[in-house]
Motif scaffolding. Sequence first.
Motif, PDB file in Angstrom:
ATOM      1  N   MET A  33      61.665  31.778 -14.373  1.00 15.26           N
ATOM      2  CA  MET A  33      62.826  31.546 -13.338  1.00 15.26           C
ATOM      3  C   MET A  33      61.729  33.077 -12.133  1.00 15.26           C
ATOM      4  O   MET A  33      61.761  33.186 -11.147  1.00 15.26           O
ATOM      5  CB  MET A  33      63.674  32.133 -13.545  1.00 15.26           C
ATOM      6  N   ALA A  34      62.055  34.145 -12.780  1.00 18.08           N
ATOM      7  CA  ALA A  34      60.975  34.889 -12.052  1.00 18.08           C
ATOM      8  C   ALA A  34      59.752  34.723 -11.213  1.00 18.08           C
ATOM      9  O   ALA A  34      60.031  34.924  -9.694  1.00 18.08           O
ATOM     10  CB  ALA A  34      61.143  36.857 -12.232  1.00 18.08           C
ATOM     11  N   MET A  35      59.373  34.463 -12.206  1.00 20.65           N
ATOM     12  CA  MET A  35      57.810  33.979 -11.673  1.00 20.65           C
ATOM     13  C   MET A  35      58.002  33.194 -10.132  1.00 20.65           C
ATOM     14  O   MET A  35      57.539  33.275  -9.496  1.00 20.65           O
ATOM     15  CB  MET A  35      56.949  33.309 -12.335  1.00 20.65           C
ATOM     16  N   LYS A  36      59.066  31.791 -10.729  1.00 17.76           N
ATOM     17  CA  LYS A  36      59.402  31.260  -9.247  1.00 17.76           C
ATOM     18  C   LYS A  36      59.823  31.529  -8.425  1.00 17.76           C
ATOM     19  O   LYS A  36      59.729  31.222  -6.993  1.00 17.76           O
ATOM     20  CB  LYS A  36      60.021  29.537 -10.211  1.00 17.76           C
ATOM     21  N   LEU A  37      60.338  32.928  -8.416  1.00 21.08           N
ATOM     22  CA  LEU A  37      61.260  32.723  -6.735  1.00 21.08           C
ATOM     23  C   LEU A  37      60.426  34.519  -6.960  1.00 21.08           C
ATOM     24  O   LEU A  37      61.359  35.377  -6.051  1.00 21.08           O
ATOM     25  CB  LEU A  37      62.946  33.562  -7.806  1.00 21.08           C
ATOM     26  N   VAL A  56      69.605  39.961  -1.624  1.00 26.78           N
ATOM     27  CA  VAL A  56      69.959  39.336  -0.596  1.00 26.78           C
ATOM     28  C   VAL A  56      68.623  38.241  -0.544  1.00 26.78           C
ATOM     29  O   VAL A  56      68.852  36.873  -0.179  1.00 26.78           O
ATOM     30  CB  VAL A  56      70.696  39.794   0.306  1.00 26.78           C
ATOM     31  N   ASN A  57      67.786  38.801   0.127  1.00 25.93           N
ATOM     32  CA  ASN A  57      66.615  37.976  -0.300  1.00 25.93           C
ATOM     33  C   ASN A  57      65.941  37.002  -1.346  1.00 25.93           C
ATOM     34  O   ASN A  57      64.762  36.272  -0.660  1.00 25.93           O
ATOM     35  CB  ASN A  57      65.136  38.346   0.321  1.00 25.93           C
ATOM     36  N   LEU A  58      66.800  36.759  -2.641  1.00 25.13           N
ATOM     37  CA  LEU A  58      66.874  35.805  -3.536  1.00 25.13           C
ATOM     38  C   LEU A  58      67.430  35.156  -3.145  1.00 25.13           C
ATOM     39  O   LEU A  58      67.871  34.186  -4.321  1.00 25.13           O
ATOM     40  CB  LEU A  58      66.568  36.392  -4.634  1.00 25.13           C
ATOM     41  N   MET A  62      66.502  31.712  -4.856  1.00 27.56           N
ATOM     42  CA  MET A  62      67.489  30.979  -6.488  1.00 27.56           C
ATOM     43  C   MET A  62      68.409  29.845  -5.972  1.00 27.56           C
ATOM     44  O   MET A  62      68.681  28.712  -6.939  1.00 27.56           O
ATOM     45  CB  MET A  62      68.723  31.859  -6.958  1.00 27.56           C
ATOM     46  N   ALA A  63      68.644  29.421  -4.793  1.00 28.71           N
ATOM     47  CA  ALA A  63      69.360  27.822  -4.654  1.00 28.71           C
ATOM     48  C   ALA A  63      68.482  26.850  -4.573  1.00 28.71           C
ATOM     49  O   ALA A  63      69.021  25.927  -4.846  1.00 28.71           O
ATOM     50  CB  ALA A  63      70.079  28.303  -3.382  1.00 28.71           C
ATOM     51  N   GLU A  64      67.549  27.318  -3.734  1.00 26.31           N
ATOM     52  CA  GLU A  64      66.437  26.464  -4.107  1.00 26.31           C
ATOM     53  C   GLU A  64      66.076  25.919  -5.951  1.00 26.31           C
ATOM     54  O   GLU A  64      65.193  25.368  -6.298  1.00 26.31           O
ATOM     55  CB  GLU A  64      65.035  26.327  -3.982  1.00 26.31           C
TER      56      GLU A  64
END
Length: 278
Positions: A33-37, A56-58, A62-64
């Motif tokens: 997940m970290a890689m995707k975000l 905040v910039n995540l 994360m919603a996507e």
Amino acid sequence: MKPIFEYTDYREWIRDAFEDFKKRKSVVSWRYMAMKLDADPGNLLRVSQSKIHLSVNLIKPMAEFFGLDEKETAYWTELVHFGRAKTDSEALNHYEKMQMLKGIPLKRLAKKELEFYRHWYYNAIRSIIGICKFKDDYEGLAESCTPAITVEQAKEAVQLLYDLNMISTDRDGFWKVNDTFVSTGGNWRSEAVRAFQKETIRLAGESLERHAPPLRDISTVTMTFNMDDIALIREKIKEFRSELLRLSQEGTGDNTVFQLNIQLFPLGFVKKLQEREK
């Protein structure tokens, strides 16, 4: 898992959403997940453990990642900001937006309506009406309060709640609560609210003699902290309060009204003593 609109703790939602996501995908980890975000996996794990806040910039990425729709994303955004809020007014602002996204009507109190906070039993009776059937047994309503109030005070409370449109009667004549959340708007720190807080603190002290130990939990501990850590302590208290509110909202078969007072205040400042020693 339950809908996101039922969450008041964004980090709890992250944990549940992640576990739900793993059930639907073959290989998923915090590192994946970290890689995707484009985020740090260790930080994401610490966020899920309530050790740090989500950047905040995540919020949007994360919603996507979890496939939230437009309304869910809007709620998710307010949910994160609610959890990150540093002041009561900021938290209240985001909480109100969360309730509106859920379709829950809000009741803001004007100055003249702050009478609601003049006596502790106004709030207690509103809560009692919310969990039991009440029509006109004012004697029973008065005795349901602890300490018990007079029949006249019970009638006065019901009349005030009705005048403020906080309660109304159903087709069978039973009283019901109209709003699920009450705020004081710009008067969040008004004298009326402070008076209400003082009164409930007084009741907490009296509870030591009035209620048996199994019905209360009043403990005291004296600690020392660095003043720079107070913001963190307040954050921990807020998280604890939010968790209890969530349990209250999700509970069924409620039959008792409780007042929670969390009291943290200074008893001594050593700075003055240190200055004298110089």
